[in-house]
Design an enzyme around this catalytic site. Structure first.
Site, mmCIF file in Angstrom:
data_model
loop_
_atom_site.group_PDB
_atom_site.id
_atom_site.type_symbol
_atom_site.label_atom_id
_atom_site.label_comp_id
_atom_site.label_asym_id
_atom_site.label_seq_id
_atom_site.Cartn_x
_atom_site.Cartn_y
_atom_site.Cartn_z
ATOM 1 N N ASP A 197 4.108 90.351 48.157
ATOM 2 C CA ASP A 197 4.481 89.355 47.150
ATOM 3 C C ASP A 197 4.568 89.938 45.748
ATOM 4 O O ASP A 197 5.030 89.281 44.815
ATOM 5 C CB ASP A 197 3.517 88.163 47.167
ATOM 6 N N HIS A 233 -0.460 90.159 44.425
ATOM 7 C CA HIS A 233 -1.853 90.346 44.837
ATOM 8 C C HIS A 233 -2.113 91.792 45.246
ATOM 9 O O HIS A 233 -1.363 92.354 46.047
ATOM 10 C CB HIS A 233 -2.190 89.399 45.990
ATOM 11 N N SER A 258 -6.718 83.442 43.093
ATOM 12 C CA SER A 258 -6.542 84.201 44.332
ATOM 13 C C SER A 258 -6.820 85.691 44.193
ATOM 14 O O SER A 258 -7.173 86.348 45.166
ATOM 15 C CB SER A 258 -5.123 83.996 44.874
#
Length: 226
Positions: A202, A205, A53
């Site tokens: 989060d 990221h 990701s």
């Protein structure tokens, strides 16, 4: 230079059966991959970013993810390379190993940037398996494309699984790079990881600003290979 945030064929394959915990944010490049551009494509070589990701650019626009920023840099220098983002959110080393052959079969690759393992570490998966999967990916790239230059992006994780696990996780990238004589980025998220303002809510990221710093870190390593 042509930047491809994942091809239409890749997305079709993923929709047909590849599973990820989080949908990838990459999008198909419209007519950029049509045969009409074949003559130009032949004069270019490919830099392929193969990761999870972070590479896919979860939570930011595709143009803000670090592979796209590398593409912009390549373009500004008029270098004959196409940048392909083959990042997939939720990808583990096992998942990457399973889809690698298909990705390599899409185009010849000059530089292969391998960014996987973070999800293994966050899930506490056995690091012996992570090592085996990364080694298998490297072996496959060399078997199918001997001329490809491989860059391994190192990663670190919080000590949630214990300090010994985190330390072994960090070290495995250096070990694999040394064993295989790879070009190593010691820590992909250098000056970004753990810094709240450079990461999304989060804490994992990068924000657009974080991706700009990641791109600088990656470019320092990739540029001499072009």
């Amino acid at each position: 230079m042509k930047y491809l945030p994942g091809s239409a064929l890749l997305l079709a394959l993923l929709a047909a059966g590849c599973h990820s915990d989080t949908p990838a944010t990459t999008a198909a490049a419209p007519a950029a991959t049509t045969t009409a551009e074949a003559p130009a494509a032949k004069s270019q070589q490919t830099i392929l970013f193969f990761g999870d990701s972070i590479t896919a650019g979860l939570g930011v626009d595709p143009d803000e993810a670090y592979p796209a920023l590398i593409g912009n840099k390549v373009d500004s220098l008029h270098l004959p390379y196409t940048v392909v983002n083959a990042g997939l959110s939720g990808e583990t080393t096992a998942g990457g190993r399973s889809r690698l052959h298909w990705v390599l079969s899409r185009q010849p690759v000059h530089v292969f940037v391998l960014e996987l393992g973070g999800n293994d570490g966050l899930r506490g998966l056995p690091l012996t398996d992570t090592r085996k999967n990364l080694q298998a990916i490297i072996d496959t790239v060399r078997q199918e494309s001997p001329q490809t230059k491989i860059v391994l992006a190192g990663m670190q994780i919080p000590p949630n699984m214990g300090p010994a696990y985190a330390a072994e996780f960090k070290q495995l990238y250096a070990d694999i790079a040394t064993k295989n004589k790879l070009t190593l980025i010691p820590f992909l998220l250098e000056n970004v990881g753990g810094i709240a303002k450079l990461n999304q809510a989060d804490g994992i990221h990068p924000t657009p600003e974080g991706h700009r710093l990641v791109a600088r870190t990656v470019w320092r390593t990739v540029q001499p290979l072009l």
